[in-house]
Design a protein around this motif. Structure first.
Motif, PDB file in Angstrom:
ATOM      1  N   UNK A 166      52.941 -16.479 -65.250  1.00  0.00           N
ATOM      2  CA  UNK A 166      52.389 -15.432 -66.146  1.00  0.00           C
ATOM      3  C   UNK A 166      52.807 -14.330 -65.078  1.00  0.00           C
ATOM      4  N   UNK A 167      52.410 -13.185 -66.301  1.00  0.00           N
ATOM      5  CA  UNK A 167      52.058 -11.744 -65.987  1.00  0.00           C
ATOM      6  C   UNK A 167      50.700 -11.436 -64.616  1.00  0.00           C
ATOM      7  N   UNK A 168      49.324 -12.622 -65.103  1.00  0.00           N
ATOM      8  CA  UNK A 168      48.899 -12.077 -64.224  1.00  0.00           C
ATOM      9  C   UNK A 168      48.167 -14.170 -64.236  1.00  0.00           C
ATOM     10  N   UNK A 169      48.289 -14.173 -62.525  1.00  0.00           N
ATOM     11  CA  UNK A 169      48.292 -15.362 -62.384  1.00  0.00           C
ATOM     12  C   UNK A 169      46.457 -15.893 -62.401  1.00  0.00           C
ATOM     13  N   UNK A 170      45.527 -14.829 -62.672  1.00  0.00           N
ATOM     14  CA  UNK A 170      44.497 -15.247 -62.743  1.00  0.00           C
ATOM     15  C   UNK A 170      44.771 -15.926 -64.173  1.00  0.00           C
ATOM     16  N   UNK A 171      44.945 -15.668 -65.668  1.00  0.00           N
ATOM     17  CA  UNK A 171      45.060 -16.331 -66.575  1.00  0.00           C
ATOM     18  C   UNK A 171      45.674 -17.612 -66.460  1.00  0.00           C
ATOM     19  N   UNK A 172      46.688 -18.250 -65.536  1.00  0.00           N
ATOM     20  CA  UNK A 172      46.891 -19.171 -65.510  1.00  0.00           C
ATOM     21  C   UNK A 172      47.978 -19.426 -65.968  1.00  0.00           C
ATOM     22  N   UNK A 173      48.974 -21.110 -66.160  1.00  0.00           N
ATOM     23  CA  UNK A 173      50.319 -20.755 -66.114  1.00  0.00           C
ATOM     24  C   UNK A 173      50.468 -20.948 -67.601  1.00  0.00           C
ATOM     25  N   UNK A 174      49.467 -21.766 -67.793  1.00  0.00           N
ATOM     26  CA  UNK A 174      49.602 -22.131 -69.833  1.00  0.00           C
ATOM     27  C   UNK A 174      49.551 -20.750 -70.385  1.00  0.00           C
ATOM     28  N   UNK A 175      49.068 -19.724 -69.807  1.00  0.00           N
ATOM     29  CA  UNK A 175      48.986 -18.708 -70.810  1.00  0.00           C
ATOM     30  C   UNK A 175      49.676 -17.831 -71.379  1.00  0.00           C
ATOM     31  N   UNK A 208      55.202  -9.177 -71.302  1.00  0.00           N
ATOM     32  CA  UNK A 208      55.915  -9.215 -70.102  1.00  0.00           C
ATOM     33  C   UNK A 208      56.788  -9.343 -70.386  1.00  0.00           C
ATOM     34  N   UNK A 209      58.334  -8.512 -69.374  1.00  0.00           N
ATOM     35  CA  UNK A 209      60.012  -9.449 -68.593  1.00  0.00           C
ATOM     36  C   UNK A 209      60.065  -9.685 -67.746  1.00  0.00           C
ATOM     37  N   UNK A 210      60.016 -10.923 -67.216  1.00  0.00           N
ATOM     38  CA  UNK A 210      60.357 -11.181 -66.004  1.00  0.00           C
ATOM     39  C   UNK A 210      62.241 -10.719 -66.024  1.00  0.00           C
ATOM     40  N   UNK A 211      62.898 -10.233 -65.021  1.00  0.00           N
ATOM     41  CA  UNK A 211      64.278 -10.464 -64.929  1.00  0.00           C
ATOM     42  C   UNK A 211      64.347 -10.974 -63.164  1.00  0.00           C
ATOM     43  N   UNK A 213      56.703  -4.171 -68.646  1.00  0.00           N
ATOM     44  CA  UNK A 213      55.702  -4.820 -69.471  1.00  0.00           C
ATOM     45  C   UNK A 213      56.070  -3.696 -69.859  1.00  0.00           C
ATOM     46  N   UNK A 214      55.841  -5.009 -71.819  1.00  0.00           N
ATOM     47  CA  UNK A 214      57.175  -4.475 -72.947  1.00  0.00           C
ATOM     48  C   UNK A 214      55.924  -4.505 -73.929  1.00  0.00           C
ATOM     49  N   UNK A 215      56.326  -3.266 -74.476  1.00  0.00           N
ATOM     50  CA  UNK A 215      56.727  -3.498 -76.165  1.00  0.00           C
ATOM     51  C   UNK A 215      58.004  -4.276 -76.625  1.00  0.00           C
ATOM     52  N   UNK A 216      58.480  -3.379 -77.889  1.00  0.00           N
ATOM     53  CA  UNK A 216      59.975  -3.235 -78.388  1.00  0.00           C
ATOM     54  C   UNK A 216      60.809  -1.937 -76.911  1.00  0.00           C
ATOM     55  N   UNK A 217      61.013  -2.202 -75.924  1.00  0.00           N
ATOM     56  CA  UNK A 217      61.979  -0.896 -75.021  1.00  0.00           C
ATOM     57  C   UNK A 217      62.309  -1.698 -75.037  1.00  0.00           C
ATOM     58  N   UNK A 218      63.552  -0.586 -73.942  1.00  0.00           N
ATOM     59  CA  UNK A 218      64.714  -0.474 -73.320  1.00  0.00           C
ATOM     60  C   UNK A 218      64.408  -0.561 -71.897  1.00  0.00           C
ATOM     61  N   UNK A 219      65.202  -1.738 -71.256  1.00  0.00           N
ATOM     62  CA  UNK A 219      64.607  -2.122 -69.877  1.00  0.00           C
ATOM     63  C   UNK A 219      66.226  -1.344 -68.957  1.00  0.00           C
ATOM     64  N   UNK A 220      65.756  -1.080 -67.957  1.00  0.00           N
ATOM     65  CA  UNK A 220      66.586  -0.947 -66.492  1.00  0.00           C
ATOM     66  C   UNK A 220      66.356  -1.413 -65.785  1.00  0.00           C
ATOM     67  N   UNK A 221      66.923  -2.622 -65.529  1.00  0.00           N
ATOM     68  CA  UNK A 221      67.195  -3.200 -63.939  1.00  0.00           C
ATOM     69  C   UNK A 221      67.675  -2.118 -62.845  1.00  0.00           C
ATOM     70  N   UNK A 222      68.103  -1.111 -63.264  1.00  0.00           N
ATOM     71  CA  UNK A 222      68.682   0.200 -61.787  1.00  0.00           C
ATOM     72  C   UNK A 222      67.502  -0.139 -61.054  1.00  0.00           C
ATOM     73  N   UNK A 223      66.529   1.570 -62.296  1.00  0.00           N
ATOM     74  CA  UNK A 223      65.370   2.118 -60.819  1.00  0.00           C
ATOM     75  C   UNK A 223      64.095   1.122 -63.020  1.00  0.00           C
ATOM     76  N   UNK A 224      64.937  -0.379 -62.267  1.00  0.00           N
ATOM     77  CA  UNK A 224      63.568  -0.691 -62.942  1.00  0.00           C
ATOM     78  C   UNK A 224      62.135   0.281 -63.694  1.00  0.00           C
TER      79      UNK A 224
END
Length: 1714
Positions: A36-45, A68-71, A89-100
């Motif tokens: 999850x994006x934050x462990x405090x919310x649990x795995x089913x969040x 959130x988007x994980x790579x 951290x995601x809305x409708x965005x373009x993510x650049x994996x090179x500069x994070x």
């Protein structure tokens, strides 16, 4: 779910948020858990909503609902550690994996429900919950398509796909919509009426963009794009029961598979394959889509995905070039690929019928030769590398080099060398697309090859001479004779060749004269370079010997290319001086100087023995070393070093600039003096103001004289102003032109005749005529100047001079000028001069020579036809060669050679144009003969297509068909038959099939038989030729459901024995074959098959055989077979059937005792048929079958015997039989009536009254109605007397309707009354129209039904149209009928006798009817007569009457008074009634009050128009009506006001000028009428084509009005303002402009009453002057002829108006004043 780009990994995320990784075979290989994006919310969040692989397939991006988007880096191998390398951290965005980092692409107001990309992955679509679909491009790839909001889908587009040609969206409305590239709807698939369909949840596009799969509940729908139709075509849906909702789809990147994930967690993998084939048993070719093919090497398992980038369908894939290269065609492109490097290309390619030749000798480039054109395609590039015209495509005659050896400063190096003809080579730079050289040779060339850098070319001619061509310097050198082998050493510029018995090696090709040679005993066969070793392989008889080359010498070139000059120098130091070594030293020296490595350059020049340069460089190096010590660096940037290097390069200007930049003027001057460059030295001295300048000049001049440089000395003198000396020096130097120039520039010299004579003489002697002419012209010797110009061909100056001084010479000079230009081959320029000289023929010839065809045509068009004809033909031939046939045709016709134009079209294959032209100038028969003759010539030449087109053009398809048949070109023949004789197509195929079968061409015959839909003939053909497999194939593919089984049976029968059993078992038809054999009567074959394989079938075969024998009449043999089959009873039945009772008895007793009874029954049946009833009865009783006896007696109609047997042996069935007997009698109709009556009487006598009643009711005899009536009454009587209440009721309800149908109404009613069915009795009387009886019964027995009877009576009267009778019963119904029948007078007469409300209801209906028919005047009189009630539903009628009247023509006259008075009376009556109603003071009331005032003004105006004295009053009323143009037609009101004003104020027309009504109470904005309302032409005068409406204004009148208005507006004498009163307001306005005070209008004029008023009552006033004027006009108008009486008619209405105003006061509730 997601497939990797490499198609080797497939990722699935489960509902537990665990990612499972599978290989392409579907085997699970790895897994990992998401977080999850934050462990405090649990795995089913959160849940995972999207996944995508990186292009290299080593990373996986996972989008989650916790924003959130994980790579994850998943590695290259299965089992690699999975780590998170990026998170966004995601809305409708373009993510650049090179500069994070991530950035927002766009923001919308609705959340995203779907996201997809286009086929190339460079654009995305997002679907949103509000139905919006948004498009965004990272790169639009030049498409120019828009970005942003594209379309709004009717529902949230959960299923969204972006194909190559459209966008497809679907959702919960169960509709699939295809949108165009800009959002327009192009197709809709509607499944909303399909109850089995559920909402669409997801969609996926194939990698090729040609197919789309859409998932729903238990179903996958497939859409395929049809390029031919440019539309989506729906394929057969894939339905899988219990699959449930499909929640995810993922298409493998190579298109071969698609995976579907379901709501229940299942993942189904489907194979996506259109077809699959094996190529040469080495490759598997899988067509996964129309535009995508997978080629797999079966031995290595490697795969190549061949895909059309443009979506074209791939026809066929071939693997060529030692199974390394792919070739495939589409309709518009060509696909090529290198399997080993996986480089693929797609280039535009028009189909050429498969005539291309491919050459794969170069591993970087594919060479394609087609129709004299060589095309180069570089693997991995989608653009053609180049295309050239050549007829020589031998790989040894074409050389291509593509970046084979990198050079410093050169990124792209692509060169081509090829033969233009056998003696000419062209070299092309493929990067720039330009030619770099053209090499002409004196002998035919048989081999050529570029070096790896493409700068040098080796070629060999037929005389075995080897040539070297340096492309940069364009120099050609012969380097070897008798050359039998030559090759460049790979990776270098070393050349190896063989000259007879010598091996020749050029280690430095820059010095071709220096060659190393070794003796050979054989022939060179190859050259190999591996592992730092280069060997020449030589074949010496049976042995092969290798010669090793000096790798060091070869390496020199490599070191130079690498720029390592020290290594190159060190290498050369080890070599002895030779020609090769010397060339390498020269090369190294040049390169070292370019790189400023001066010590190496010095060493090179020393090695070469060039001591001057070596010493110069040594001094330079010393200077550089000192500079390096003083200033640092290597010293090469020191100015003196740079200047010396520039001097060494002979770039003295650069050296000068360097010196002067350092203010080293002396050094620069010394350099120039040392080099004897005096001019440059003086320039430097002068520029710097050097004191030695004059001394330098003198020394320079003397040096010039000493060295005999007179020209230079003259220039010096000229510069110093000594012109005579300069001229003398110029003439001494033989430069009279220069002397002439100087003389012409100085006026003082022109007057010196001696100087001029010397110069002119020298010029003429030197044939410098133009300059001489200039000189003569300058001194005004014009005749001499003209002669010189002519001799010197300076015609421009000659013509200009002649125009000024000798005009008569101009034409002659122009012609001479043209002749001169023709001699100089400047034909284009000569044309205009010939035209100026009026030499048209020469001008035309020059235009033709210059290929100025249009100019030649222009000139010819001005000439006579005879002169121009031959030139037209030449020009026409040119345009025909350019394929501009239309222009050529016109020119041929102008030249009078139409036949040549026809031949031109014929040769070009433009048969339609040729035919069209031929028809114009030839008869149809001649055209036909011409074309047929031409076609036969084409046929002889083998040009069948051209011949066909000629035949078709003259409508002779049969000749073309005959031609193709004769040539056995059956496909073309069939095409023509299908087109022109469709009815004969089947017969043609059949005929061709028979011919081909006779020729033994069975496969072709099969095609034609099948096209003729005669598959049986195909099967029989293969049967006759013992080709059973083919026959079986055809029958299975094209025959009926069982045809192939029949063929297999015949095949087996031809084999027989064990072979037949095996064959039938193979096809699974063994049992069927046995059954077919027995059914066909082939029992021997059936017994054989059964005996060998299926013995259990033997009894069945025996049985069928017995039945066959029985049919054949062989009863004895059949008996034996029946017994063998275990069916003795069948034998018994056989004998019974044949009435062989003894045999039957015998078999039954011996084999089947139970069948004895059957024998007795058979005998009894036979006896019955013979009418031997007693005997038959005895047999049946013996067989204990009394029921059969009863049956047979019944069938014989012997019911008494049947009843007897039944009573004796089966008493329990007696009653049933009796009933059946009765029914049978009823069925017989009239013939059975007697029996029914007898039966009924019998039942009646026996007390069976119910049955008796049934019998009576069954009596049906249409011919005897009296009898039927009696039976019905009898049945009713018995029912009433003896049956129960319910039964008697039922019988009565049955009998009475039948009596009614027989028109016995009274009888039926009596029956009903007997049972107290009062309502039914009344209905019977009503149906019989016995109204008195019906009323009587209702009154006496059921008073509640009286109203029902009356209502029926009313309906009866209505239906019969007896309205007069209906009035007394239902007056409203009668009135409706009168209105419906349009008997309005009768209707109103009757309604008037009713109440007021009823009357006005029908008055309104009548008025509406009249208005619709256009009789509004009659409707008005109707309301005048009957009054105008204040009913709101009538308001529209009153308004319509007002509108019709104000719009009517001819109402602005005295004769219209009565109509206006009627309207005023009606509106007055209406307003009075409104005051008393609930509509008082409403908006409608106010509107009608305004209409009343308008009608009053119009009536008063009509009254005033009869008196000349009241014209002004009439005009004032017309102007006052303008304030009501919101109710009146504006054009009509203004026109009438203008005409009235014009009529009374010819001298002063201010009242007409209404340019500005702002500030008045006349509306400034009024509605424009749809048609003109101004008075116009009479119907007799109207010129309109449509019927005249009386409202049109003639065009002349309209123009007259326009002209008059324009004249008045332009008249300066008229004051362009409205007339004003003391209020400073327009005199007709009721509202004061400044104060807004409202004045009352005058009832006679409508103008405001400001003073001198007479108050008729409060709020109603007249102007005193107007009043007196009106009264006086009435009085003085009385005369003997009765005019006064008529005027009184106009005055009286005014007095009446006063009374009316009093009435208005009354209804407004005010106190009366009079």
């Amino acid at each position: 779910m997601a497939w990797s780009a490499s198609s080797t990994r497939f990722a699935v995320c489960t509902a537990e948020r665990v990612v499972l990784l599978y290989d392409e075979q579907g085997e699970r290989r790895d897994k990992f858990s998401t977080k999850p994006a934050d462990a405090k919310y649990g795995r089913k969040s959160y849940v995972v909503k999207g996944m995508a692989f990186s292009p290299d397939s080593t990373k996986l991006a996972i989008g989650q609902t916790d924003n959130i988007v994980y790579v994850y880096r998943i590695g290259e191998e299965w089992g690699d550690k999975k780590v998170i390398c990026n998170k966004f951290i995601q809305t409708v965005r373009l993510a650049n994996t090179k500069n994070n980092k991530s950035s927002t692409i766009y923001v919308t107001d609705s959340y995203v429900v779907s996201l997809t990309s286009n086929v190339s992955g460079k654009g995305i679509l997002s679907g949103h919950a509000d139905g919006t679909i948004v498009r965004f491009f990272f790169d639009d790839e030049g498409s120019g398509e828009s970005q942003g909001k594209l379309v709004v889908h009717p529902c949230p587009p959960y299923a969204l796909a972006w194909a190559s040609n459209s966008i497809v969206a679907a959702g919960c409305d169960k509709k699939i919509v295809a949108y165009g590239k800009e959002g327009n709807v192009i197709q809709t698939f509607d499944y909303s009426r399909d109850l089995s369909e559920k909402e669409f949840t997801t969609a996926a596009t194939s990698p090729g963009g040609q197919s789309i799969v859409i998932g729903s509940y238990d179903r996958l729908r497939v859409l395929n794009w049809s390029p031919r139709r440019s539309a989506w075509e729906e394929g057969k849906p894939k339905e899988i029961a219990h699959l449930y909702t499909i929640t995810a789809l993922a298409w493998k990147r190579d298109g071969s598979r698609i995976c579907a994930g379901t709501l229940c967690g299942g993942v189904e993998q489907f194979d996506c394959c259109l077809r699959r084939s094996i190529y040469k048993n080495k490759f598997e070719i899988t067509y996964v889509g129309p535009s995508q093919v997978i080629v797999k090497n079966l031995s290595t398992g490697t795969r190549v995905v061949l895909k059309s980038q443009y979506g074209y369908e791939i026809d066929e894939v071939k693997i060529l070039g030692k199974d390394r290269y792919l070739v495939a065609h589409t309709s518009d492109t060509l696909l090529l690929g290198d399997i080993s490097s996986n480089k693929l290309s797609e280039v535009a390619w028009q189909g050429s019928g498969g005539n291309e030749k491919f050459f794969f000798d170069n591993e970087n480039v594919c060479m394609i030769f087609n129709a004299g054109e060589l095309t180069l395609v570089e693997y991995g590039s989608n653009d053609m590398l180049g295309s050239v015209r050549t007829e020589f495509v031998n790989p040894h005659l074409v050389s291509v080099r593509i970046n084979e050896r990198r050079q410093r400063g050169v990124e792209e190096n692509k060169r081509l060398a090829y033969l233009i003809d056998m003696k000419t080579i062209a070299t092309v730079d493929l990067v720039g697309g330009y030619s770099t050289g053209m090499i002409s040779h004196d002998s035919k060339i048989d081999w050529l090859e570029l070096n790896e850098t493409g700068h040098k070319l080796l070629f060999r001619d037929k005389k075995m001479r080897l040539q070297l061509y340096d492309i940069e310097s364009s120099t050609k050198t012969t380097i070897l004779n008798y050359c039998s082998y030559v090759q460049w050493v790979p990776g270098s510029d070393v050349v190896v060749a063989q000259n007879r018995n010598s091996l020749c090696i050029w280690y430095n090709i820059d010095a071709p004269e220096r060659v190393t040679m070794f003796p050979l005993k054989g022939d060179i066969i190859d050259l190999e370079r591996n592992d730092g070793k280069t060997e020449v392989i030589v074949s010496e008889g049976v042995n092969t010997v290798s010669y090793t080359l000096d790798e060091g010498l070869i390496e020199f070139g490599t070191a130079v290319d690498d720029g390592d000059y020290h290594r190159a120098t060190a290498f050369l130091e080890t070599l002895e001086m030779s020609t090769e070594t010397e060339a390498m030293w020269k090369t190294l020296s040049r390169l070292a100087l370019e790189a400023r490595q001066l010590h190496i350059a010095e060493r090179c020049f020393a090695a070469l023995g060039n001591m001057a340069k070596a010493r110069f460089l040594h001094e330079t190096n010393a200077i550089a070393d000192r500079a390096a010590q003083e200033h640092g660096g290597d010293g090469t940037d020191y100015y003196l070093v740079r200047a010396r290097l520039a001097m060494l390069d002979k770039n003295y200007k650069l050296a000068e600039m360097i010196f002067l930049e350092q203010n080293a003027t002396e050094e620069a001057m010394d350099m120039y003096q040392e080099l004897h460059m005096w001019d440059e030295c003086i320039v430097v001295a002068k520029a710097k103001g050097h004191p030695m300048l004059e001394k330098l000049r003198r020394g320079y001049y003397q040096w010039l004289l000493d060295t005999q440089q007179e020209e230079k000395a003259g220039e010096v003198q000229e510069g110093q102003g000594d012109y005579l000396a300069a001229i003398s020096l110029y003439l001494r130097a033989g430069l009279p032109a220069k002397a002439a120039r100087l003389a012409m520039s100085r006026d003082e010299l022109l007057t010196n005749e001696d100087v001029i004579d010397r110069i002119s003489t020298a010029l003429i002697r030197g044939e410098l005529y133009e300059q001489a002419g200039d000189l003569f012209e300058k001194v005004r010797n014009l005749r001499k100047a003209l002669e010189c110009y002519g001799k010197g061909s300076a015609f421009l100056k000659a013509v200009e001079l002649a125009r000024l001084a000798f005009p008569a010479e101009v034409v002659k000079l122009e012609e001479a000028w043209g002749d001169h230009l023709v001699q100089q081959k400047q034909l284009d320029a000569a044309i205009n001069h010939y035209i100026e000289a009026r030499c048209s023929v020469k001008a035309v010839e020059a235009a033709l020579g210059a290929r100025q065809w249009k100019k030649a045509i222009y000139i010819l068009d001005l000439q006579d036809k005879q002169t121009a004809a031959k030139y037209y033909l030449k020009i026409a031939e040119h345009y025909a060669a350019l394929q501009e046939y239309q222009v050529a045709e016109e020119l041929y016709i102008k030249g009078g050679q139409t036949k040549d134009a026809i031949d031109m079209y014929t040769q070009a294959g433009l048969w339609e144009q040729a035919h069209k032209l031929a028809i114009k100038c030839m008869s149809q028969e001649d055209v036909t003969v011409l074309y047929i003759t031409q076609a036969q010539e084409m046929e002889k030449q083998g040009k069948y297509k051209e011949a066909e087109r000629l035949y078709i053009t003259v409508n002779e398809p049969d000749l073309a068909i005959t031609m193709y048949k004769k040539c056995k070109m059956y496909d073309e023949m069939v095409c023509l038959v299908a087109k022109y004789h469709k009815d004969l197509l089947g017969d043609t195929h059949l005929h061709l099939g028979k011919e081909l079968e006779a020729e033994g061409r069975l496969q072709e015959a099969e095609y034609h038989y099948l096209e003729a839909k005669d598959w049986k003939a195909t099967v029989n053909m293969y049967r006759v030729n013992d080709m059973w497999e083919e026959a079986y194939r055809v029958a299975k593919a094209h025959g009926g459901a069982n045809s192939h089984k029949h063929v297999a049976y015949l095949w087996a029968k031809s084999l027989g024995g064990e072979a037949a059993v095996k064959l039938l078992s193979k096809f699974g038809l063994l049992e069927m074959a046995i059954d077919h054999a027995t059914d066909s009567g082939v029992f021997e074959f059936a017994f054989e098959l059964a005996r060998l394989s299926m013995k259990q079938k033997m009894p069945d075969i025996h049985l069928k055989y017995a039945m066959f024998l029985e049919d054949e009449g062989k009863f004895e043999e059949a008996e034996g077979e029946f017994i063998k089959a275990g069916k003795p009873k069948e034998a018994v039945l056989m004998f019974v059937h044949n009435q062989d009772w003894d045999a039957a008895q015998r078999v039954a007793e011996a084999h089947d005792p139970d069948s004895v009874a059957d024998v007795l029954v058979g005998q009894a049946q036979f006896a019955f048929e013979q009418r031997e009833f007693q005997k038959a009865e005895a047999f049946l009783l013996r067989a204990q079958r009394p029921e059969l006896a009863i049956k047979y007696y019944k069938e014989a109609g012997m019911w008494s015997e049947a009843l007897r047997i039944c009573k004796e042996y089966m008493p329990s069935r007696l009653g049933e039989l009796q009933e059946e007997c009765g029914r049978e009698a009823g069925k017989k109709g009239s013939s059975g009536t007697k029996g029914l009556l007898e039966q009924a009487r019998e039942w009646e006598q026996t007390g069976e009254y119910a049955r008796a009643v049934d019998c009576y009711l069954k009596v049906r005899d249409p011919s005897n109605s009296v009898l039927v009536e009696k039976c019905l009454l009898k049945a009713a009587e018995l029912a009433v007397k003896f049956l129960g209440q319910s039964q008697s009721m039922e019988v009565t309800r049955t009998v009475a309707p039948q009596l009614v149908a027989m028109k016995k109404y009274s009888m039926a009613a009596e029956l009903y009354l007997n049972l107290d069915l009062i309502r039914e009795a009344i209905d019977a009387f009503i149906e019989g129209e016995e109204w008195s009886k019906a009323k009587h019964v209702a009154k006496e027995l059921d008073p509640r039904s009286e109203e029902y009877v009356d209502q029926c009576y009313k309906e009866y009267l209505k239906n019969q149209g007896k309205v007069d009778s209906l009035v007394g019963i239902d007056v409203m119904a009668a009135l409706d009928i009168y209105a419906k029948q349009e008997q309005w007078e009768k209707c109103l007469e009757v309604a008037a006798k009713q109440n007021y409300k009823v009357l006005h209801k029908y008055v309104a209906l009548y008025a509406t009817h009249l208005i619709r028919e256009g009789s509004w005047d009659k409707a008005l009189r109707l309301y005048v007569h009957h009054g105008a009630p204040a009913n709101p539903q009538n308001f529209n009628i009153y308004k319509r009457l007002f509108v019709e009247m104000v719009n009517a023509s001819g109402m602005n006259c005295a004769e219209a008074y009565s109509s206006w008075a009627d309207l005023r009376d009606v509106l007055l009556s209406l307003c009075e009634n409104l005051v008393k109603s609930s509509e008082a003071n409403s908006s409608a009331h106010e509107e009608f009050e305004r209409m009343l005032l308008i009608s009053h003004y119009c009536a008063t105006r009509s009254a005033a128009q009869s008196l000349k004295q009241l014209d002004t009053m009439a005009a004032q009323l017309s102007i006052s009506l303008l304030r009501y143009t919101d109710l009146l037609p504006a054009d009509k009101a203004f026109y009438e006001a203008g005409v009235a004003a014009k009529a009374i104020e010819e001298g002063n027309l201010d009242s007409l000028d209404h340019s500005d009504f702002q500030g008045t109470d006349i509306p400034f904005e009024v509605p424009l009428p749809a048609q003109q309302h101004v008075p116009g032409c009479s119907q007799q005068q109207c010129s309109n084509s449509r019927p005249c409406t009386g409202l049109c204004l003639q065009e002349e009148q309209r123009e007259e009005v326009k002209d008059w208005v324009l004249t008045m507006s332009m008249d300066q004498r008229l004051e362009q303002v409205l007339p004003q009163d003391e209020r400073n307001t327009y005199e007709a306005s009721l509202v004061a402009a400044g104060t807004g005070v409202h004045s009352l209008p005058c009832l006679l004029t409508g103008y405001p009453v400001l003073r001198n008023k007479i108050e008729l009552k409060p709020g109603r006033e007249v102007n005193k002057d107007a009043w007196y004027k009106f009264m006086m006009a009435v009085k003085v108008s009385q005369d003997p002829v009765g005019q006064g009486d008529r005027l009184w008619v106009w005055v009286q209405p005014l007095l009446l108006m006063i009374v009316l105003l009093a009435l208005l006061q009354h209804h407004l509730g005010r106190k009366e004043h009079m």
